[in-house]
Design a protein around this motif. Structure first.
Motif, PDB file in Angstrom:
ATOM      1  N   THR A  64       0.844  -1.184   0.000  1.00  0.00           N
ATOM      2  CA  THR A  64       0.000   0.000   0.000  1.00  0.00           C
ATOM      3  C   THR A  64       0.885   1.241   0.000  1.00  0.00           C
ATOM      4  OG1 THR A  64      -0.120   0.355   2.406  1.00  0.00           O
ATOM      5  CG2 THR A  64      -1.574  -1.335   1.470  1.00  0.00           C
ATOM      6  N   ASN A  66       1.204   3.199   2.260  1.00  0.00           N
ATOM      7  CA  ASN A  66       1.752   3.297   3.616  1.00  0.00           C
ATOM      8  C   ASN A  66       2.750   2.167   3.820  1.00  0.00           C
ATOM      9  OD1 ASN A  66       2.293   3.479   6.324  1.00  0.00           O
ATOM     10  ND2 ASN A  66       0.169   3.541   6.994  1.00  0.00           N
ATOM     11  N   SER A  69       1.838  -0.606   6.294  1.00  0.00           N
ATOM     12  CA  SER A  69       0.601  -1.371   6.096  1.00  0.00           C
ATOM     13  C   SER A  69       0.726  -2.266   4.872  1.00  0.00           C
ATOM     14  CB  SER A  69      -0.599  -0.430   5.913  1.00  0.00           C
ATOM     15  OG  SER A  69      -0.815   0.374   7.060  1.00  0.00           O
ATOM     16  N   LYS A  71      -1.606  -5.237   2.595  1.00  0.00           N
ATOM     17  CA  LYS A  71      -2.917  -5.806   2.327  1.00  0.00           C
ATOM     18  C   LYS A  71      -2.767  -7.306   2.063  1.00  0.00           C
ATOM     19  CE  LYS A  71      -6.726  -4.871  -0.935  1.00  0.00           C
ATOM     20  NZ  LYS A  71      -7.092  -4.030  -2.094  1.00  0.00           N
ATOM     21  N   THR A 118      -6.074  -5.744   5.962  1.00  0.00           N
ATOM     22  CA  THR A 118      -4.927  -4.848   6.025  1.00  0.00           C
ATOM     23  C   THR A 118      -4.347  -4.878   7.434  1.00  0.00           C
ATOM     24  OG1 THR A 118      -5.817  -3.367   4.329  1.00  0.00           O
ATOM     25  CG2 THR A 118      -4.117  -2.468   5.780  1.00  0.00           C
ATOM     26  N   THR A 120      -1.395  -3.285   9.881  1.00  0.00           N
ATOM     27  CA  THR A 120      -0.433  -2.199  10.059  1.00  0.00           C
ATOM     28  C   THR A 120       0.486  -2.562  11.211  1.00  0.00           C
ATOM     29  OG1 THR A 120      -2.027  -0.559   9.249  1.00  0.00           O
ATOM     30  CG2 THR A 120      -0.156   0.263  10.518  1.00  0.00           C
ATOM     31  N   GLY A 188      -7.478   0.672   2.589  1.00  0.00           N
ATOM     32  CA  GLY A 188      -8.070   1.548   3.601  1.00  0.00           C
ATOM     33  C   GLY A 188      -9.523   1.840   3.302  1.00  0.00           C
ATOM     34  N   SER A 207      -5.008   1.446   6.070  1.00  0.00           N
ATOM     35  CA  SER A 207      -3.679   1.924   5.685  1.00  0.00           C
ATOM     36  C   SER A 207      -3.628   3.438   5.578  1.00  0.00           C
ATOM     37  CB  SER A 207      -3.270   1.300   4.346  1.00  0.00           C
ATOM     38  OG  SER A 207      -4.150   1.702   3.313  1.00  0.00           O
ATOM     39  N   CYS A 211      -0.806   6.986   6.941  1.00  0.00           N
ATOM     40  CA  CYS A 211      -0.052   7.054   5.681  1.00  0.00           C
ATOM     41  C   CYS A 211       0.531   8.450   5.488  1.00  0.00           C
ATOM     42  CB  CYS A 211      -0.970   6.710   4.517  1.00  0.00           C
ATOM     43  SG  CYS A 211      -0.157   6.788   2.907  1.00  0.00           S
TER      44      CYS A 211
END
Length: 240
Positions: A64, A66, A69, A71, A118, A120, A188, A207, A211
């Motif tokens: 992602t 971020n 993060s 997925k 997701t 993080t 997200g 995410s 981010c």
């Protein structure tokens, strides 16, 4: 020659008598690039699984915007049309899956979508150290038959209502049809939280929460689109 950005590889690893497959892309590729590369490129060797197919699960990962993060795509439905955000372990009281993932050391938050999860991590943790535990946790959970969420899970408060005026109804429709699907592609979500004095209040999840580009997404992306279609919108702001 250095490997091209977005290069990915597939590999199989045996863990506790089960197999999983991991697809890895560069942390800095966009969602569109990731989808294109995944469709266009093939692994050099076919992946053969000898174990009982009923006990096998293939999990793909997608990076992602971020870097903290990732997925995880288990290849099966996770939730229905809604999404659920679990920013801390205490909030996961209604999701056995989220609770299991929080047991992995280094997991900071969990976000569940229609067909993805997701995760993080804390900034100081390396993905290479915790990804195997996340794979195993997801695989074991889906094999357990436990519900992903329980009956006491809160319901979404962002759906259109008969009490909404015309502007609010248009904002919610635009969010649901044009904006949220794009944000969910990056792991997200964005939820409507109010409209007052020309300002749309939105909550970022998954995410998008931490981010580095979330403010750009909020202002340059979401705000511009809302203002283009709805003249009454003067701006957007993030709420927690």
């Amino acid at each position: 020659m250095a490997a091209p950005i977005g290069r990915w590889m597939c590999y199989a690893a045996q863990l506790g008598g089960r197999f999983y497959r991991h697809t890895r892309t560069s942390f800095y590729t966009t969602t569109a690039q990731t989808i294109y590369q995944f469709a266009a490129r093939k692994p050099q060797l076919p992946l053969k699984v000898i174990q009982n197919p009923a006990r096998c699960m293939f999990i793909q990962t997608q990076d992602t915007p971020n870097p903290n993060s990732v997925k995880f795509i288990p290849g099966r439905a996770v939730l229905d049309a809604r999404t659920m955000d679990f920013p801390n372990p205490a909030s996961a009281f209604c999701s056995p899956l989220a609770r299991h993932l929080f047991r992995v050391e280094g997991v900071k938050s969990v976000f569940l979508g229609h067909d993805f999860i997701t995760v993080t991590k804390n900034e100081e943790v390396d993905w290479n150290l915790i990804k195997p535990d996340i794979y195993a946790t997801i695989m074991d959970f889906f094999s357990s038959g436990l519900p992903i969420i329980t009956d006491d899970a809160p319901r979404s408060e962002t759906a259109a209502s008969e009490d909404d005026d015309e502007v609010v109804a248009m904002i919610k429709e635009l969010l649901d049809t044009r904006i949220r699907p794009t944000v969910q592609e990056d792991g997200g979500d964005v939820l409507y939280r109010g409209f007052q004095d020309g300002i749309v209040q939105l909550k970022l999840q998954g995410s998008c929460t931490s981010c580095p580009s979330s403010i750009i997404t909020l202002k340059s992306g979401i705000q511009n689109m809302l203002q283009f279609y709805i003249p009454e919108v003067e701006g957007v702001e993030q709420v927690h």
